[in-house]
Structure formats: C-alpha cells, structure tokens
Write an enzyme that holds these catalytic residues in place. Structure first.
Site, PDB file in Angstrom:
ATOM      1  N   LYS A  13      -5.675 -10.089   1.278  1.00 44.56           N
ATOM      2  CA  LYS A  13      -5.308 -10.364   2.667  1.00 44.56           C
ATOM      3  C   LYS A  13      -4.041  -9.605   3.056  1.00 44.56           C
ATOM      4  O   LYS A  13      -3.980  -8.985   4.111  1.00 44.56           O
ATOM      5  CB  LYS A  13      -5.083 -11.876   2.888  1.00 44.56           C
ATOM      6  CG  LYS A  13      -6.275 -12.742   2.536  1.00 44.56           C
ATOM      7  CD  LYS A  13      -6.032 -14.223   2.872  1.00 44.56           C
ATOM      8  CE  LYS A  13      -4.917 -14.880   2.086  1.00 44.56           C
ATOM      9  NZ  LYS A  13      -5.197 -15.035   0.645  1.00 44.56           N
ATOM     10  N   ARG A  88      -4.511 -23.161   6.037  1.00 46.31           N
ATOM     11  CA  ARG A  88      -4.989 -23.393   4.675  1.00 46.31           C
ATOM     12  C   ARG A  88      -5.612 -24.772   4.507  1.00 46.31           C
ATOM     13  O   ARG A  88      -6.055 -25.100   3.420  1.00 46.31           O
ATOM     14  CB  ARG A  88      -3.806 -23.276   3.723  1.00 46.31           C
ATOM     15  CG  ARG A  88      -3.769 -21.952   2.932  1.00 46.31           C
ATOM     16  CD  ARG A  88      -2.548 -22.011   2.075  1.00 46.31           C
ATOM     17  NE  ARG A  88      -2.520 -21.140   0.959  1.00 46.31           N
ATOM     18  CZ  ARG A  88      -1.890 -19.969   0.921  1.00 46.31           C
ATOM     19  NH1 ARG A  88      -1.348 -19.471   2.013  1.00 46.31           N
ATOM     20  NH2 ARG A  88      -1.830 -19.293  -0.197  1.00 46.31           N
ATOM     21  N   ARG A 127      -0.480  -7.688 -10.261  1.00 47.76           N
ATOM     22  CA  ARG A 127       0.070  -7.160  -9.009  1.00 47.76           C
ATOM     23  C   ARG A 127       1.592  -7.212  -8.945  1.00 47.76           C
ATOM     24  O   ARG A 127       2.241  -8.050  -9.549  1.00 47.76           O
ATOM     25  CB  ARG A 127      -0.571  -7.821  -7.800  1.00 47.76           C
ATOM     26  CG  ARG A 127      -0.104  -9.201  -7.491  1.00 47.76           C
ATOM     27  CD  ARG A 127      -0.823  -9.704  -6.246  1.00 47.76           C
ATOM     28  NE  ARG A 127      -0.375 -11.029  -5.897  1.00 47.76           N
ATOM     29  CZ  ARG A 127      -0.788 -11.695  -4.839  1.00 47.76           C
ATOM     30  NH1 ARG A 127      -1.671 -11.180  -4.007  1.00 47.76           N
ATOM     31  NH2 ARG A 127      -0.319 -12.905  -4.578  1.00 47.76           N
TER      32      ARG A 127
HETATM   33  P1  AMP Z   1       0.734 -16.973  -0.404  1.00 42.40           P
HETATM   34  O1  AMP Z   1       1.746 -15.896  -0.486  1.00 42.40           O
HETATM   35  O2  AMP Z   1      -0.008 -16.983   0.901  1.00 42.40           O
HETATM   36  O3  AMP Z   1      -0.202 -16.996  -1.592  1.00 42.40           O
HETATM   37  O4  AMP Z   1       1.549 -18.360  -0.443  1.00 42.40           O
HETATM   38  C1  AMP Z   1       2.344 -18.706  -1.549  1.00 42.40           C
HETATM   39  C2  AMP Z   1       2.536 -20.218  -1.590  1.00 42.40           C
HETATM   40  O5  AMP Z   1       3.204 -20.660  -0.406  1.00 42.40           O
HETATM   41  C3  AMP Z   1       1.254 -21.028  -1.630  1.00 42.40           C
HETATM   42  O6  AMP Z   1       0.734 -21.159  -2.958  1.00 42.40           O
HETATM   43  C4  AMP Z   1       1.735 -22.365  -1.062  1.00 42.40           C
HETATM   44  O7  AMP Z   1       2.473 -23.107  -2.000  1.00 42.40           O
HETATM   45  C5  AMP Z   1       2.690 -21.911   0.031  1.00 42.40           C
HETATM   46  N1  AMP Z   1       1.996 -21.700   1.332  1.00 42.40           N
HETATM   47  C6  AMP Z   1       1.832 -20.526   2.001  1.00 42.40           C
HETATM   48  N2  AMP Z   1       1.154 -20.699   3.148  1.00 42.40           N
HETATM   49  C7  AMP Z   1       0.862 -22.027   3.204  1.00 42.40           C
HETATM   50  C8  AMP Z   1       0.151 -22.846   4.135  1.00 42.40           C
HETATM   51  N3  AMP Z   1      -0.410 -22.335   5.241  1.00 42.40           N
HETATM   52  N4  AMP Z   1       0.053 -24.169   3.854  1.00 42.40           N
HETATM   53  C9  AMP Z   1       0.611 -24.723   2.760  1.00 42.40           C
HETATM   54  N5  AMP Z   1       1.278 -24.015   1.830  1.00 42.40           N
HETATM   55  C10 AMP Z   1       1.412 -22.664   2.049  1.00 42.40           C
END
Ligand code: AMP
Length: 222
Positions: A13, A88, A127
């Site tokens: 993404k 999410r 990564r």
């Molecule tokens: P990501 O970089 O999108 O994989 O996000 C890293 C971490 O941030 C996730 O594993 C969650 O702990 C938190 N996080 C990011 N976006 C969300 C969201 N929309 N809702 C809840 N937790 C989030």
C-alpha cells in the site's frame, strides 16, 4: 480524487501510495506513518500507542478517527488523498463515511490489494526504508540501485520497522484477518470496491491501479 488502498501489512500500500503521489499529485495519508511520527517526537499520543503498535494490535478507533479527521481538515481545499492504513475496522469505515459526508467529500475508489498471506512474512522481514524521504526498499525484491544509497534522495540512512519482525508480523496478520478484512464486504456492497493483484511486480500493480482509476469511480455509481 480520493481513494483508499486496502490490504494486509506488506501488500504494498505504501509503495503504491507513493507512486500515486508522484503520478497524480495526490497526498498519501498513512496513519501508521502519523503514529510513528508521534512516537519519534515523544508526544503523549506517541507514548500511549507505542506498546500497542509493537505488539501488532490496533490503536483505538476514537484516537484514529480523530487523527485522520484533523489531518484531512488541514489539506488544502480540493487536494485529493490516498488513505493508507485507514480504515482498519468497521467502526472506522463508518466513521469515515460520516466524516467525509460532513465535510462534503467522497471516496472515488476503494482498491483492495490482494496478496497471498504466506508471502507476507518474508516480504515484511526484508523491508527497509530511507530515513530521510521514506522511500521503501526490500533486501530481495527492490534493492537501491547503488548499494546503501537511496535512489530518490541520495541519503545513506535506512531504517527497519521493529514491528516487521516475524513474531509481530504474525500478530498483525491475525489482526488484519479478524478486524480489517471484514470491512471488504461493506465496500463491496456499496459497489465501490475494486481488486488488484498485489502479488504482481511493483510496476504491474501500479499499471493495474492506473487502469482502475481510468474507469468510472464511485461518483458514477449514484
Ligand atoms: P501500518 O504502518 O499501517 O502497518 O501501521 C502500523 C501500526 O500502527 C499498526 O500495526 C497499528 O498498531 C497502528 N495503526 C495504524 N493505522 C491504524 C488504524 N487505522 N487503526 C488502528 N491502528 C492503526
């Protein structure tokens, strides 16, 4: 144009959002990046979410909805955006619809990046990204053209995410299956979901997304 990129961690993404920023002048709104920035600046919010993120769980819907609403409010009028990592949960998806309706905005495309879960642990474990500009790389699939130098900005500083360790990746995938994948039918029922093959090479995925964007989006669904 406003769109969501949906898919499990490691689906690509962030990589595709960066491509879309360059090609289409859209702004990437990555809630993961926002939370990491809060942590890096040591804010109260950053401290609060640290343990949750490192265990692969989700931060509460209230916090996330407020965070994204504030960010969308700060965009210049008419600036299109790509949501990466939000929504999410079902509650986030519904809150997003309500929030956008109130602001007079709408989502034109919701693009699911479909990937084979068994490939994701390896994808994530390899990564890393440029500390300076955020460009993302992979030990096997996408190394910088010149060893240890960022292709985009020339920096030599790279970082790996602590939550990309295999144990945490498994928890993140479980969270995705249980809480995030169930929102796909919500968008499918609205007739706005489009699916691309996230297992294809990066350029092919980018081309597939482009062809989705060239077809009519949600606005024409009435
Ligand atoms: P990501 O970089 O999108 O994989 O996000 C890293 C971490 O941030 C996730 O594993 C969650 O702990 C938190 N996080 C990011 N976006 C969300 C969201 N929309 N809702 C809840 N937790 C989030």
């Amino acid at each position: 144009m406003n769109l969501i990129l949906l898919g499990p961690p490691g689906a690509g993404k962030g990589t595709q959002a960066k491509r879309l920023e360059e090609r289409r002048g859209l702004v990437q709104l990555s809630t993961g990046d926002m939370l990491r920035a809060e942590r890096a600046s040591g804010t109260a919010l950053g401290k609060k979410v640290q343990a949750i993120m490192d265990s692969g769980q989700l931060v509460s819907d209230e916090i996330m909805v407020d965070l994204i609403a504030a960010r969308i409010d700060r965009l210049p009028k008419g600036q299109g955006f790509i949501l990466d990592g939000f929504p999410r949960t079902q509650r986030q998806a519904e809150a997003l619809d309500a929030m956008l309706a109130k602001k007079g905005l709408r989502l034109d495309y919701i693009i699911e990046m479909k990937v084979d879960e068994s490939a994701l642990v390896n994808r994530l474990a390899g990564r890393f990204s440029c500390t300076n500009c955020g460009a993302s790389y992979h030990d096997v699939h996408h190394r910088p053209k010149h060893e240890d130098v960022c292709d985009v900005c020339g920096s030599r500083d790279f970082v790996r995410r602590p939550d990309d360790r295999p144990e945490t990746v498994k928890a993140r995938l479980k969270t995705y299956r249980e809480l995030t994948a169930p929102i796909l039918p919500y968008y499918r029922a609205k007739g706005v979901l489009r699916t691309v093959d996230g297992m294809a090479p990066i350029d092919r995925v980018a081309a597939e997304i482009e062809s989705v964007l060239e077809r009519p989006g949600a606005a024409s669904n009435g």
